[in-house]
Write a protein that holds these residues in place. Structure first.
Motif, short mmCIF file in Angstrom:
data_model
loop_
_atom_site.label_atom_id
_atom_site.label_comp_id
_atom_site.label_asym_id
_atom_site.label_seq_id
_atom_site.Cartn_x
_atom_site.Cartn_y
_atom_site.Cartn_z
N GLU A 53 0.83 -1.20 0.00
CA GLU A 53 0.00 0.00 0.00
C GLU A 53 0.87 1.26 0.00
OE1 GLU A 53 -3.11 0.17 -0.41
OE2 GLU A 53 -3.76 -1.90 -0.08
N GLY A 54 2.11 1.11 -0.43
CA GLY A 54 3.07 2.19 -0.34
C GLY A 54 3.01 3.18 -1.49
N ASP A 55 3.83 4.23 -1.35
CA ASP A 55 3.87 5.31 -2.32
C ASP A 55 4.79 5.04 -3.50
OD1 ASP A 55 2.21 6.65 -0.59
OD2 ASP A 55 3.85 7.71 0.40
N GLY A 56 5.58 3.96 -3.43
CA GLY A 56 6.49 3.64 -4.52
C GLY A 56 7.90 4.07 -4.22
N SER A 57 8.49 4.80 -5.14
CA SER A 57 9.91 5.14 -5.04
C SER A 57 10.20 6.17 -3.96
CB SER A 57 10.43 5.66 -6.38
OG SER A 57 9.78 6.86 -6.71
#
Length: 266
Positions: A53-57
């Protein structure tokens, strides 16, 4: 990412070499594809990275740094392969990406902003490596996890206008900049989102000086000494342009961000 401190001559040479490589690349392969918003959908593939569920980079190859962790970038970031990254000239572009499997995906497309390059992604097809949150949003209710479990999926995608309501274009002066070598990062450019060309004008001058694409969303110019305040003129990949007068003050300092009063949308 941060620019390393080096001699003015070394930085100038790096700027020149990078620009020369781009000229040779475009001469060999033709103009980049997918310039500007497009109503047509194209086939591609997508994966996801980071936390589910993260924001990515964190940061990324475009140089936006910690901006990718906060709105409006947060959870909307995407890495792409060479066809869309275009050696960094694709940075800032926005795309709608939609999954085609009706058994697990909704008809809703997710909008992502290109902030990173996908290492090892195929060079002969269009590929998106999305944040876990963006990838999961393509699923029907309750199927976010199962969709992510599939790993790589077929998708369709298209260029879409970038929209940053209430935001104005800003210019971040990169670390290591001097009056002889100035590097700028462009932030929050809506509409096409990417930069086709960039010029600055010194205090008291009528001449626009061309900047060179350095890496990611970063541009540079060699001069000496360059005298602020600086006006900045941007042209998007489709030729739309605007000029921000005296946006960077004479007292500018590296690592500071200076916000204009303009953007391509009101």
């Amino acid at each position: 990412m941060q620019l390393h401190r080096a001699s003015t001559a070394a930085k100038g040479l790096a700027c020149f070499i990078f620009a020369l490589k781009l000229v040779l690349l475009y001469a060999a392969e033709g103009q980049p594809q997918h310039r500007g918003p497009d109503l047509h959908w194209y086939p591609g593939t997508a994966t996801w990275y980071g936390d589910p569920e993260g924001d990515g980079s964190t940061g990324g190859a475009c140089g936006y740094g910690s901006m990718v962790d906060v709105k409006p970038f947060r959870a909307r970031v995407g890495a792409v392969g060479p066809l869309l990254f275009m050696n960094g000239e694709g940075c800032g572009a926005c795309y709608k990406v939609r999954c085609l499997d009706k058994s697990i995906c909704s008809r809703r497309a997710v909008t992502v902003i290109i902030t990173d390059e996908c290492p090892g992604c195929p060079s002969d097809q269009t590929h998106f490596d999305l944040s876990g949150a963006a990838f999961g949003r393509m699923a029907i209710a309750g199927e976010n996890g199962p969709l992510r479990d599939r790993g790589q999926i077929p998708v369709i995608y298209r260029r879409t206008p970038c929209k940053y309501p209430g935001r104005k274009i800003a210019f971040h002066v990169n670390e290591g900049s001097t009056p002889f070598w100035l590097s700028l990062l462009v932030e929050f450019e809506d509409a096409e989102g990417d930069i086709g060309s960039m010029h600055i004008r010194e205090s008291g001058s009528t001449e626009w000086l061309q900047m060179n694409h350095l890496w990611g969303a970063n541009w540079c110019i060699i001069g000496g000494p360059l005298r602020g305040p600086f006006s900045v003129k941007l042209s998007s990949s489709t030729g739309r342009s605007l000029s921000a007068r005296d946006v960077i003050p004479g007292s500018w300092v590296p690592k500071a961000t200076y916000t204009s009063r303009l953007n391509f949308y009101p």
